[in-house]
Design a protein around this motif. Structure first.
Motif, PDB file in Angstrom:
ATOM      1  N   UNK A  13       0.799  -1.444  -0.016  1.00  0.00           N
ATOM      2  CA  UNK A  13      -0.015   0.121   0.096  1.00  0.00           C
ATOM      3  C   UNK A  13       0.812   1.196  -0.022  1.00  0.00           C
ATOM      4  N   UNK A  14       0.431   2.192  -0.548  1.00  0.00           N
ATOM      5  CA  UNK A  14       1.109   3.588  -0.731  1.00  0.00           C
ATOM      6  C   UNK A  14       0.980   4.112   0.622  1.00  0.00           C
ATOM      7  N   UNK A  15       2.171   4.645   0.991  1.00  0.00           N
ATOM      8  CA  UNK A  15       1.971   5.320   2.394  1.00  0.00           C
ATOM      9  C   UNK A  15       1.017   6.269   2.843  1.00  0.00           C
ATOM     10  N   UNK A  16       0.324   7.120   1.760  1.00  0.00           N
ATOM     11  CA  UNK A  16      -0.590   8.111   2.011  1.00  0.00           C
ATOM     12  C   UNK A  16      -1.969   7.351   2.200  1.00  0.00           C
ATOM     13  N   UNK A  17      -2.220   6.293   2.197  1.00  0.00           N
ATOM     14  CA  UNK A  17      -3.528   5.555   2.144  1.00  0.00           C
ATOM     15  C   UNK A  17      -3.792   4.852   3.437  1.00  0.00           C
ATOM     16  N   UNK A  18      -5.018   4.698   3.797  1.00  0.00           N
ATOM     17  CA  UNK A  18      -5.608   4.271   4.968  1.00  0.00           C
ATOM     18  C   UNK A  18      -5.040   2.683   5.201  1.00  0.00           C
ATOM     19  N   UNK A  19      -4.801   2.114   4.168  1.00  0.00           N
ATOM     20  CA  UNK A  19      -4.794   0.511   4.160  1.00  0.00           C
ATOM     21  C   UNK A  19      -3.152   0.450   4.434  1.00  0.00           C
ATOM     22  N   UNK A  20      -2.108   1.553   4.532  1.00  0.00           N
ATOM     23  CA  UNK A  20      -0.953   1.210   4.869  1.00  0.00           C
ATOM     24  C   UNK A  20      -0.674   1.634   6.398  1.00  0.00           C
ATOM     25  N   UNK A  21      -1.845   1.854   7.209  1.00  0.00           N
ATOM     26  CA  UNK A  21      -1.825   2.069   8.660  1.00  0.00           C
ATOM     27  C   UNK A  21      -1.128   1.229   9.454  1.00  0.00           C
ATOM     28  N   UNK A  22      -1.506  -0.134   9.283  1.00  0.00           N
ATOM     29  CA  UNK A  22      -0.897  -1.192  10.034  1.00  0.00           C
ATOM     30  C   UNK A  22       0.702  -1.371   9.840  1.00  0.00           C
ATOM     31  N   UNK A  23       1.220  -1.231   8.750  1.00  0.00           N
ATOM     32  CA  UNK A  23       2.564  -1.149   8.582  1.00  0.00           C
ATOM     33  C   UNK A  23       3.320   0.194   9.204  1.00  0.00           C
ATOM     34  N   UNK A  24       2.634   1.078   8.824  1.00  0.00           N
ATOM     35  CA  UNK A  24       2.970   2.701   9.394  1.00  0.00           C
ATOM     36  C   UNK A  24       3.017   2.507  10.779  1.00  0.00           C
ATOM     37  N   UNK A  25       2.255   2.025  11.479  1.00  0.00           N
ATOM     38  CA  UNK A  25       2.321   1.899  13.000  1.00  0.00           C
ATOM     39  C   UNK A  25       3.416   0.927  13.470  1.00  0.00           C
ATOM     40  N   UNK A  26       3.317  -0.089  12.871  1.00  0.00           N
ATOM     41  CA  UNK A  26       4.537  -0.861  13.241  1.00  0.00           C
ATOM     42  C   UNK A  26       6.115  -0.101  13.024  1.00  0.00           C
ATOM     43  N   UNK A  64       1.049  10.049   8.763  1.00  0.00           N
ATOM     44  CA  UNK A  64       2.062   9.811   9.867  1.00  0.00           C
ATOM     45  C   UNK A  64       1.498  10.524  11.261  1.00  0.00           C
ATOM     46  N   UNK A  65       0.891  11.487  11.159  1.00  0.00           N
ATOM     47  CA  UNK A  65       0.382  12.352  12.297  1.00  0.00           C
ATOM     48  C   UNK A  65      -0.739  11.379  12.738  1.00  0.00           C
ATOM     49  N   UNK A  66      -1.692  10.749  12.242  1.00  0.00           N
ATOM     50  CA  UNK A  66      -2.747  10.369  12.323  1.00  0.00           C
ATOM     51  C   UNK A  66      -2.084   8.662  13.201  1.00  0.00           C
ATOM     52  N   UNK A  67      -1.054   8.252  12.564  1.00  0.00           N
ATOM     53  CA  UNK A  67      -0.489   6.786  13.115  1.00  0.00           C
ATOM     54  C   UNK A  67       0.219   6.991  14.594  1.00  0.00           C
ATOM     55  N   UNK A  68       0.640   8.162  14.452  1.00  0.00           N
ATOM     56  CA  UNK A  68       1.388   8.367  15.918  1.00  0.00           C
ATOM     57  C   UNK A  68       0.173   8.595  17.118  1.00  0.00           C
ATOM     58  N   UNK A  69      -0.857   9.240  16.609  1.00  0.00           N
ATOM     59  CA  UNK A  69      -1.735   9.595  17.638  1.00  0.00           C
ATOM     60  C   UNK A  69      -2.505   8.141  17.920  1.00  0.00           C
ATOM     61  N   UNK A  70      -2.534   7.435  17.032  1.00  0.00           N
ATOM     62  CA  UNK A  70      -3.230   5.859  16.981  1.00  0.00           C
ATOM     63  C   UNK A  70      -2.438   5.248  18.202  1.00  0.00           C
TER      64      UNK A  70
END
Length: 134
Positions: A13-26, A64-70
């Motif tokens: 998934x591309x970094x700007x998509x919501x589907x990237x959230x699990x990988x981004x949070x890790x 990234x902001x959303x991932x950090x807050x999550x």
């Protein structure tokens, strides 16, 4: 020395998509564990690099902001202003750049007032002692 987290991401998934959230949070959890407290702008830079991107636009920054807050809502991170760290770091240590791209802007270094912790005072004093080395 200032250690950077060299995590690469393998996500379809591309970094700007919501589907990237699990990988981004890790990734963000790994980054804060190694480099925290870390300025959110540096988190954006590290995520962009992990995804192999040349630039980060508004949607990536927002993700990234959303991932950090999550992570913070899940109790895995602490967000203080523009800085993100692991939730319950027991001890902070002074770090110095190793000369290989680890220098940071002054605004990207957490100060004792920003972190809300007295334990950072010794870090600030150590940083002041090293001021002439860069």
């Amino acid at each position: 020395m200032y250690e950077t987290c060299g995590t690469a991401v393998s996500s379809p998934y591309e970094l700007h998509t919501q589907e990237a959230h699990p990988a981004l949070r890790r990734l963000l959890a790994d980054l804060t564990g190694v480099e925290g407290p870390i300025h959110e702008e540096l988190l954006v830079q590290r995520a962009r690099a992990a995804w192999g991107l040349a630039r980060a636009g508004r949607r990536i920054r927002d993700n990234v902001h959303t991932g950090a807050r999550s992570l913070a809502r899940a109790g895995k991170a602490a967000v203080r202003g523009d800085f993100v760290d692991v939730a319950h770091r027991d001890e902070l240590k002074a770090r110095t750049p190793d000369g290989e791209g680890t220098s940071r802007k002054a605004a990207h270094v957490a100060s004792p007032r920003r972190s809300g912790s007295r334990r950072c005072t010794s870090l600030r004093l150590s940083a002041l002692e090293c001021r002439g080395t860069n």
